[in-house]
Design a protein around this motif. Structure first.
Motif, PDB file in Angstrom:
ATOM      1  N   THR A   1       1.050  -1.008   0.027  1.00 29.40           N
ATOM      2  CA  THR A   1       0.238  -0.050   0.083  1.00 29.40           C
ATOM      3  C   THR A   1       0.839   1.460  -0.316  1.00 29.40           C
ATOM      4  OG1 THR A   1       0.046   0.365   2.355  1.00 29.40           O
ATOM      5  CG2 THR A   1      -1.705  -1.016   1.544  1.00 29.40           C
ATOM      6  N   TRP A   2       0.044   2.633  -0.052  1.00 24.98           N
ATOM      7  CA  TRP A   2       0.848   3.799  -0.506  1.00 24.98           C
ATOM      8  C   TRP A   2       1.361   3.312   0.872  1.00 24.98           C
ATOM      9  CZ3 TRP A   2       3.372   5.426  -3.916  1.00 24.98           C
ATOM     10  CH2 TRP A   2       2.381   5.196  -5.619  1.00 24.98           C
ATOM     11  N   GLU A   3       0.574   3.865   1.888  1.00 27.34           N
ATOM     12  CA  GLU A   3       0.998   3.622   3.691  1.00 27.34           C
ATOM     13  C   GLU A   3       2.249   3.314   4.318  1.00 27.34           C
ATOM     14  OE1 GLU A   3       0.928   5.120   7.542  1.00 27.34           O
ATOM     15  OE2 GLU A   3      -0.474   5.366   5.963  1.00 27.34           O
ATOM     16  N   LEU A   4       2.941   1.559   3.665  1.00 30.20           N
ATOM     17  CA  LEU A   4       3.510   1.126   3.489  1.00 30.20           C
ATOM     18  C   LEU A   4       5.311   1.511   2.774  1.00 30.20           C
ATOM     19  CD1 LEU A   4       4.288  -1.538   4.989  1.00 30.20           C
ATOM     20  CD2 LEU A   4       3.854  -2.684   2.947  1.00 30.20           C
ATOM     21  N   ILE A   5       5.007   2.141   1.748  1.00 27.42           N
ATOM     22  CA  ILE A   5       5.866   1.997   0.610  1.00 27.42           C
ATOM     23  C   ILE A   5       5.804   3.784   1.996  1.00 27.42           C
ATOM     24  CG2 ILE A   5       6.246   3.013  -1.101  1.00 27.42           C
ATOM     25  CD1 ILE A   5       4.315   1.468  -2.670  1.00 27.42           C
ATOM     26  N   ALA A   6       5.007   4.563   1.654  1.00 29.79           N
ATOM     27  CA  ALA A   6       5.226   5.817   2.878  1.00 29.79           C
ATOM     28  C   ALA A   6       6.387   5.259   3.900  1.00 29.79           C
ATOM     29  CB  ALA A   6       3.817   6.734   3.001  1.00 29.79           C
ATOM     30  N   ARG A   7       6.150   4.771   5.101  1.00 30.49           N
ATOM     31  CA  ARG A   7       6.389   4.754   6.169  1.00 30.49           C
ATOM     32  C   ARG A   7       7.731   4.037   5.540  1.00 30.49           C
ATOM     33  NH1 ARG A   7       3.950  -0.502   9.311  1.00 30.49           N
ATOM     34  NH2 ARG A   7       6.017   0.598  10.621  1.00 30.49           N
ATOM     35  N   ALA A   8       8.647   3.120   4.616  1.00 28.75           N
ATOM     36  CA  ALA A   8       9.649   2.571   4.914  1.00 28.75           C
ATOM     37  C   ALA A   8       9.920   4.274   3.828  1.00 28.75           C
ATOM     38  CB  ALA A   8       9.295   2.077   3.444  1.00 28.75           C
ATOM     39  N   ALA A   9       9.362   4.609   3.014  1.00 30.08           N
ATOM     40  CA  ALA A   9      10.318   6.566   3.034  1.00 30.08           C
ATOM     41  C   ALA A   9      10.536   7.435   4.038  1.00 30.08           C
ATOM     42  CB  ALA A   9       9.759   6.847   1.189  1.00 30.08           C
ATOM     43  N   GLY A  10       9.772   7.067   5.020  1.00 31.99           N
ATOM     44  CA  GLY A  10      10.215   8.682   6.305  1.00 31.99           C
ATOM     45  C   GLY A  10       9.189   9.451   5.636  1.00 31.99           C
ATOM     46  N   THR A  11       8.376   9.672   5.000  1.00 36.42           N
ATOM     47  CA  THR A  11       7.429  10.685   4.782  1.00 36.42           C
ATOM     48  C   THR A  11       6.242   9.789   3.913  1.00 36.42           C
ATOM     49  OG1 THR A  11       7.117  12.107   2.619  1.00 36.42           O
ATOM     50  CG2 THR A  11       7.221   9.455   2.320  1.00 36.42           C
ATOM     51  N   THR A  12       4.557  10.549   4.278  1.00 41.78           N
ATOM     52  CA  THR A  12       3.322  10.266   4.901  1.00 41.78           C
ATOM     53  C   THR A  12       2.680   9.745   3.613  1.00 41.78           C
ATOM     54  OG1 THR A  12       2.452  12.417   3.283  1.00 41.78           O
ATOM     55  CG2 THR A  12       2.950  13.055   5.947  1.00 41.78           C
ATOM     56  N   ARG A  13       1.462   9.261   4.115  1.00 40.34           N
ATOM     57  CA  ARG A  13       1.396   8.623   2.403  1.00 40.34           C
ATOM     58  C   ARG A  13       1.105   9.437   1.517  1.00 40.34           C
ATOM     59  NH1 ARG A  13      -4.876   6.415   3.066  1.00 40.34           N
ATOM     60  NH2 ARG A  13      -5.229   8.355   3.871  1.00 40.34           N
ATOM     61  N   GLN A  14       0.372  10.154   1.957  1.00 39.11           N
ATOM     62  CA  GLN A  14       0.268  11.230   0.686  1.00 39.11           C
ATOM     63  C   GLN A  14       0.898  12.072  -0.836  1.00 39.11           C
ATOM     64  OE1 GLN A  14      -3.264  12.610  -0.140  1.00 39.11           O
ATOM     65  NE2 GLN A  14      -2.098  13.744  -2.126  1.00 39.11           N
ATOM     66  N   ALA A  15       2.410  11.970   0.393  1.00 39.66           N
ATOM     67  CA  ALA A  15       3.446  12.220  -0.394  1.00 39.66           C
ATOM     68  C   ALA A  15       3.987  11.472  -1.436  1.00 39.66           C
ATOM     69  CB  ALA A  15       4.742  12.475   0.891  1.00 39.66           C
ATOM     70  N   ALA A  16       4.223  10.302  -0.612  1.00 43.17           N
ATOM     71  CA  ALA A  16       4.572   9.011  -0.895  1.00 43.17           C
ATOM     72  C   ALA A  16       3.702   8.692  -2.384  1.00 43.17           C
ATOM     73  CB  ALA A  16       4.816   7.567  -0.695  1.00 43.17           C
ATOM     74  N   HIS A  17       2.194   9.303  -2.480  1.00 46.63           N
ATOM     75  CA  HIS A  17       1.464   8.948  -2.922  1.00 46.63           C
ATOM     76  C   HIS A  17       1.770  10.022  -4.365  1.00 46.63           C
ATOM     77  CE1 HIS A  17      -2.378   8.645  -6.081  1.00 46.63           C
ATOM     78  NE2 HIS A  17      -2.405   7.930  -5.853  1.00 46.63           N
ATOM     79  N   THR A  18       1.907  11.350  -4.401  1.00 47.98           N
ATOM     80  CA  THR A  18       2.181  12.552  -5.313  1.00 47.98           C
ATOM     81  C   THR A  18       3.295  12.254  -5.940  1.00 47.98           C
ATOM     82  OG1 THR A  18       0.881  13.976  -3.559  1.00 47.98           O
ATOM     83  CG2 THR A  18       2.261  14.730  -4.735  1.00 47.98           C
ATOM     84  N   ARG A  19       4.078  11.843  -4.879  1.00 46.86           N
ATOM     85  CA  ARG A  19       5.921  11.771  -5.532  1.00 46.86           C
ATOM     86  C   ARG A  19       6.217  10.295  -6.883  1.00 46.86           C
ATOM     87  NH1 ARG A  19      11.272  10.737  -2.546  1.00 46.86           N
ATOM     88  NH2 ARG A  19      12.709  10.317  -4.327  1.00 46.86           N
ATOM     89  N   TRP A  20       5.164   9.249  -6.796  1.00 47.74           N
ATOM     90  CA  TRP A  20       5.582   7.731  -7.423  1.00 47.74           C
ATOM     91  C   TRP A  20       4.067   7.450  -7.781  1.00 47.74           C
ATOM     92  CZ3 TRP A  20       8.052   8.118  -2.106  1.00 47.74           C
ATOM     93  CH2 TRP A  20       9.479   7.331  -2.674  1.00 47.74           C
ATOM     94  N   SER A  21       3.350   8.206  -7.288  1.00 50.10           N
ATOM     95  CA  SER A  21       2.057   7.354  -8.135  1.00 50.10           C
ATOM     96  C   SER A  21       1.466   7.630  -9.720  1.00 50.10           C
ATOM     97  CB  SER A  21       0.314   7.612  -7.686  1.00 50.10           C
ATOM     98  OG  SER A  21       0.210   9.133  -7.592  1.00 50.10           O
ATOM     99  N   ALA A  22       2.113   8.286 -10.547  1.00 51.53           N
ATOM    100  CA  ALA A  22       1.894   8.819 -11.419  1.00 51.53           C
ATOM    101  C   ALA A  22       3.007   7.675 -12.120  1.00 51.53           C
ATOM    102  CB  ALA A  22       1.592  10.643 -12.132  1.00 51.53           C
ATOM    103  N   GLN A  23       4.056   8.059 -11.885  1.00 54.49           N
ATOM    104  CA  GLN A  23       4.920   7.500 -12.189  1.00 54.49           C
ATOM    105  C   GLN A  23       4.595   5.597 -12.464  1.00 54.49           C
ATOM    106  OE1 GLN A  23       8.001   9.378 -11.047  1.00 54.49           O
ATOM    107  NE2 GLN A  23       9.028   9.383 -12.973  1.00 54.49           N
ATOM    108  N   VAL A  24       4.017   5.029 -11.194  1.00 54.94           N
ATOM    109  CA  VAL A  24       3.753   3.872 -11.691  1.00 54.94           C
ATOM    110  C   VAL A  24       3.095   3.609 -12.029  1.00 54.94           C
ATOM    111  CG1 VAL A  24       3.043   2.433  -9.199  1.00 54.94           C
ATOM    112  CG2 VAL A  24       4.518   3.821  -8.896  1.00 54.94           C
TER     113      VAL A  24
END
Length: 129
Positions: free
Chosen positions: A81-104
């Motif tokens: 999930t974006w939540e799990l990815i965000a935790r691993a990246a040390g950021t928020t779920r929203q920030a992870a989604h914003t950063r990578w979701s379009a490319q994914v």
């Protein structure tokens, strides 16, 4: 005749960049496997271990400042999930989604149908919280 410095500043290096990124991703994955230790026995869930290795490799890539998009794509394909990815990246779920979701999405939904197939987590809904 071009000087070595002029050549170094003007040579196309896109292929070399891709090769260096691939080598870095491979090294991060190897280090993650080494840190996690042996693959668990047959009673455990091998898929969970694979996701754990990928998450740790992703953390290593992020900490080293590498382009971690390939790991994010892999994690989404494993159902992370974006939540799990965000935790691993040390950021928020929203920030992870914003950063990578379009490319994914562009990679996993090649035909623009909205279907990414496989175990991709269904958490693309509103991430404004």
């Amino acid at each position: 005749m071009n000087s070595p410095i002029e050549t170094a500043l003007t040579l196309p290096c896109d292929d070399a960049v891709r090769a260096a990124e691939a080598a870095a991703a491979g090294a991060a994955f190897s280090q993650a496997q080494k840190l996690l230790g042996d693959r668990p026995g047959p009673q455990s869930d091998p898929e969970q271990w694979n996701v754990a290795v990928q998450l740790l490799a992703f953390r290593i890539e992020c900490a080293a400042g590498f382009n971690a998009l390939g790991s994010v794509i892999g994690l989404r394909r494993w159902g992370a999930t974006w939540e799990l990815i965000a935790r691993a990246a040390g950021t928020t779920r929203q920030a992870a989604h914003t950063r990578w979701s379009a490319q994914v999405r562009a990679t996993l939904d090649r035909y623009g149908t909205g279907e990414m197939g496989g175990p991709v987590a269904d958490d693309e809904r509103d991430l404004s919280d």
